[in-house]
Structures are given as structure tokens and as C-alpha cells.
Scaffold this motif. Sequence first.
Motif, mmCIF file in Angstrom:
data_model
loop_
_atom_site.group_PDB
_atom_site.id
_atom_site.type_symbol
_atom_site.label_atom_id
_atom_site.label_comp_id
_atom_site.label_asym_id
_atom_site.label_seq_id
_atom_site.Cartn_x
_atom_site.Cartn_y
_atom_site.Cartn_z
ATOM 1 N N VAL A 6 3.561 5.906 -2.791
ATOM 2 C CA VAL A 6 4.808 6.534 -3.228
ATOM 3 C C VAL A 6 4.851 6.618 -4.755
ATOM 4 O O VAL A 6 5.283 7.629 -5.314
ATOM 5 N N ALA A 7 4.392 5.591 -5.431
ATOM 6 C CA ALA A 7 4.382 5.607 -6.901
ATOM 7 C C ALA A 7 3.495 6.734 -7.429
ATOM 8 O O ALA A 7 3.853 7.427 -8.392
ATOM 9 N N ILE A 8 2.345 6.937 -6.798
ATOM 10 C CA ILE A 8 1.453 8.027 -7.203
ATOM 11 C C ILE A 8 2.121 9.378 -6.980
ATOM 12 O O ILE A 8 2.078 10.261 -7.849
ATOM 13 N N LEU A 9 2.759 9.540 -5.830
ATOM 14 C CA LEU A 9 3.490 10.783 -5.559
ATOM 15 C C LEU A 9 4.626 10.983 -6.560
ATOM 16 O O LEU A 9 4.886 12.101 -7.005
ATOM 17 N N VAL A 12 4.762 9.997 -9.683
ATOM 18 C CA VAL A 12 4.208 10.463 -10.968
ATOM 19 C C VAL A 12 3.982 11.974 -10.917
ATOM 20 O O VAL A 12 4.316 12.696 -11.860
ATOM 21 N N GLY A 13 3.444 12.457 -9.810
ATOM 22 C CA GLY A 13 3.273 13.901 -9.641
ATOM 23 C C GLY A 13 4.599 14.634 -9.618
ATOM 24 O O GLY A 13 4.737 15.721 -10.194
ATOM 25 N N PHE A 14 5.587 14.038 -8.975
ATOM 26 C CA PHE A 14 6.921 14.639 -8.922
ATOM 27 C C PHE A 14 7.527 14.715 -10.323
ATOM 28 O O PHE A 14 8.141 15.721 -10.687
ATOM 29 N N LEU A 15 7.353 13.652 -11.104
ATOM 30 C CA LEU A 15 7.860 13.664 -12.480
ATOM 31 C C LEU A 15 7.186 14.754 -13.314
ATOM 32 O O LEU A 15 7.861 15.455 -14.082
ATOM 33 N N ALA A 16 5.876 14.904 -13.152
ATOM 34 C CA ALA A 16 5.163 15.953 -13.895
ATOM 35 C C ALA A 16 5.692 17.337 -13.502
ATOM 36 O O ALA A 16 5.927 18.189 -14.367
ATOM 37 N N ALA A 17 5.896 17.545 -12.216
ATOM 38 C CA ALA A 17 6.432 18.831 -11.751
ATOM 39 C C ALA A 17 7.856 19.035 -12.253
ATOM 40 O O ALA A 17 8.245 20.162 -12.577
ATOM 41 N N GLN A 67 0.827 -1.205 0.000
ATOM 42 C CA GLN A 67 0.000 0.000 0.000
ATOM 43 C C GLN A 67 0.865 1.261 0.000
ATOM 44 O O GLN A 67 0.582 2.221 -0.712
ATOM 45 N N PHE A 68 1.897 1.235 0.814
ATOM 46 C CA PHE A 68 2.783 2.395 0.892
ATOM 47 C C PHE A 68 3.519 2.597 -0.427
ATOM 48 O O PHE A 68 3.679 3.721 -0.893
#
Length: 98
Positions: free
Chosen positions: A55-58, A60-65, A50-51
Amino acid sequence: MDLTGWIRAAPFVFLAHDAEEILTVEPWLLVHRAELPAVVQPFAAVSTEQFAIAVAILFVGFLAATIHAVRQARRGRVSAPFMIIAGALVANALTHLG
């Protein structure tokens, strides 16, 4: 290394930081869950899987930023989303030192 090189390095810093957390979060919570504030305890039953998904979702957001930041840096501009996310990463790292 130029500015865009430093920006591109940020996701690797994120992965290095969170790899340690992915490996240790479940065992740590099993030992220390009772020590956490009562309001947090219901959320402390997190498995490694779950963790890792969170982290994977975060990430993806970090990569977009990061992509946004590189494009902005090439135009001589600052990326507010990247600065906020990078600042949060630094703040989280500082809590580990504490």
C-alpha cells in the motif's frame, strides 16, 4: 473548494480506504483463504506488514500522479495518469460494496 483542492484530497481518500484494508486483510485471509479461487490461494498468505508495504508503494505512485494532476489542472489540462489511478480507486471501492 476548487478543482485542485479536490485533486489534493484524493490521497487522503486513498489512505482512509486502505487503512481499513491494512487492518483487516490478514485476519480476513486466515478465515477465507480456502474460499478463494485456487489460482489466487498461493498469493493469499500475506501478512499485515507485507500488505502495508504494498500500500505504501501504491501511495507513492498516487502522490506522484496527484502532483502531476495539480500541475496539469493549473494549466487547464487533464492528467491521464491521475484519472486512471483515481478510476481504479473508485472501481476498487465499488467492489467492496459488492
